[in-house]
Scaffold this motif. Structure first.
Motif, PDB file in Angstrom:
ATOM      1  N   LEU A  49       0.823  -1.206   0.000  1.00 33.32           N
ATOM      2  CA  LEU A  49       0.000   0.000   0.000  1.00 33.32           C
ATOM      3  C   LEU A  49       0.858   1.256   0.000  1.00 33.32           C
ATOM      4  CD1 LEU A  49      -2.800  -1.236   2.351  1.00 33.32           C
ATOM      5  CD2 LEU A  49      -3.131  -0.362   0.039  1.00 33.32           C
ATOM      6  N   LEU A  50       1.921   1.254   0.791  1.00 38.13           N
ATOM      7  CA  LEU A  50       2.812   2.418   0.812  1.00 38.13           C
ATOM      8  C   LEU A  50       3.515   2.599  -0.530  1.00 38.13           C
ATOM      9  CD1 LEU A  50       4.200   2.205   4.432  1.00 38.13           C
ATOM     10  CD2 LEU A  50       2.760   4.021   3.472  1.00 38.13           C
ATOM     11  N   ALA A  51       3.856   1.513  -1.186  1.00 38.82           N
ATOM     12  CA  ALA A  51       4.474   1.603  -2.510  1.00 38.82           C
ATOM     13  C   ALA A  51       3.506   2.228  -3.511  1.00 38.82           C
ATOM     14  CB  ALA A  51       4.918   0.225  -2.987  1.00 38.82           C
ATOM     15  N   HIS A  52       2.221   2.015  -3.321  1.00 39.50           N
ATOM     16  CA  HIS A  52       1.192   2.602  -4.185  1.00 39.50           C
ATOM     17  C   HIS A  52       1.001   4.091  -3.882  1.00 39.50           C
ATOM     18  CE1 HIS A  52      -2.573   2.977  -6.405  1.00 39.50           C
ATOM     19  NE2 HIS A  52      -3.117   3.478  -5.326  1.00 39.50           N
ATOM     20  N   VAL A  53       1.120   4.464  -2.612  1.00 39.84           N
ATOM     21  CA  VAL A  53       0.874   5.841  -2.182  1.00 39.84           C
ATOM     22  C   VAL A  53       1.979   6.789  -2.634  1.00 39.84           C
ATOM     23  CG1 VAL A  53       0.835   7.316  -0.120  1.00 39.84           C
ATOM     24  CG2 VAL A  53      -0.582   5.273  -0.212  1.00 39.84           C
ATOM     25  N   ARG A  54       3.216   6.361  -2.554  1.00 36.80           N
ATOM     26  CA  ARG A  54       4.335   7.267  -2.864  1.00 36.80           C
ATOM     27  C   ARG A  54       4.215   7.913  -4.245  1.00 36.80           C
ATOM     28  NH1 ARG A  54       7.193   3.020  -0.094  1.00 36.80           N
ATOM     29  NH2 ARG A  54       7.524   3.691   2.040  1.00 36.80           N
ATOM     30  N   PRO A  55       3.978   7.150  -5.327  1.00 38.37           N
ATOM     31  CA  PRO A  55       3.832   7.798  -6.633  1.00 38.37           C
ATOM     32  C   PRO A  55       2.560   8.649  -6.735  1.00 38.37           C
ATOM     33  CG  PRO A  55       4.027   5.403  -6.880  1.00 38.37           C
ATOM     34  CD  PRO A  55       4.019   5.708  -5.433  1.00 38.37           C
ATOM     35  N   ALA A  56       1.526   8.286  -5.983  1.00 33.97           N
ATOM     36  CA  ALA A  56       0.277   9.053  -6.023  1.00 33.97           C
ATOM     37  C   ALA A  56       0.500  10.475  -5.536  1.00 33.97           C
ATOM     38  CB  ALA A  56      -0.787   8.368  -5.180  1.00 33.97           C
ATOM     39  N   ARG A  57       1.466  10.660  -4.655  1.00 31.86           N
ATOM     40  CA  ARG A  57       1.775  12.008  -4.162  1.00 31.86           C
ATOM     41  C   ARG A  57       2.241  12.915  -5.295  1.00 31.86           C
ATOM     42  NH1 ARG A  57       4.420  12.337   1.764  1.00 31.86           N
ATOM     43  NH2 ARG A  57       2.526  11.808   2.872  1.00 31.86           N
ATOM     44  N   LYS A  58       2.791  12.346  -6.337  1.00 31.11           N
ATOM     45  CA  LYS A  58       3.265  13.141  -7.468  1.00 31.11           C
ATOM     46  C   LYS A  58       2.221  13.235  -8.580  1.00 31.11           C
ATOM     47  CE  LYS A  58       8.006  11.942  -6.549  1.00 31.11           C
ATOM     48  NZ  LYS A  58       9.004  10.937  -6.756  1.00 31.11           N
ATOM     49  N   ARG A  59       1.394  12.208  -8.723  1.00 33.43           N
ATOM     50  CA  ARG A  59       0.458  12.148  -9.850  1.00 33.43           C
ATOM     51  C   ARG A  59      -0.871  12.841  -9.591  1.00 33.43           C
ATOM     52  NH1 ARG A  59       1.835   6.187 -10.402  1.00 33.43           N
ATOM     53  NH2 ARG A  59      -0.125   5.966  -9.312  1.00 33.43           N
TER      54      ARG A  59
END
Length: 123
Positions: A49-59
């Motif tokens: 879940l954290l791996a999914h969240v990190r890029p979402a912060r940029k997108r």
């Protein structure tokens, strides 16, 4: 409507995506270390879940949640809500979510099972 679960559904996506704190700190405030989510049959643990969240912060440039209904009883919660993400690309992604969860003794989520459907506006 259960205020605690509705507050979580609205605040958590904002805090984890746009907050000043590390995503891990935000995640741990709302979830137990052994948290597991089964989303449309796919099992996701804390690390995934954290791996999914990190890029979402940029997108993502914006996230909003409309809570339609919630229920809670003892250590169980359920909700139906729509999460809408406005992406940096200009696209809008809207997802209707049916969530069923289990809380730990301290009130954090231990497990979530959910099914979703895309309700994004036509492009």
């Amino acid at each position: 409507m259960d205020v605690k679960i509705a507050t979580y559904l609205i605040q958590y996506p904002q805090e984890v995506t746009f907050g000043e704190e590390d995503a891990e700190a935000v995640f741990d405030r709302y979830h137990t270390p052994d948290f597991v989510m089964r989303n449309d049959g796919i099992c996701l643990d804390r690390q995934k879940l954290l791996a999914h969240v990190r890029p979402a912060r940029k997108r993502a440039k914006g996230v909003r949640v409309e809570v339609h209904e919630t229920m809670s009883m003892a250590d169980r919660v359920a909700a139906r809500y729509t999460l809408t993400a406005d992406m940096a690309t200009g696209n809008t992604i809207a997802t209707e979510i049916y969530m069923f969860g289990q809380l730990s003794a301290d009130g954090r989520l231990r497990r979530v099972d959910q099914i979703t459907r895309d309700v994004s506006p036509s492009r």
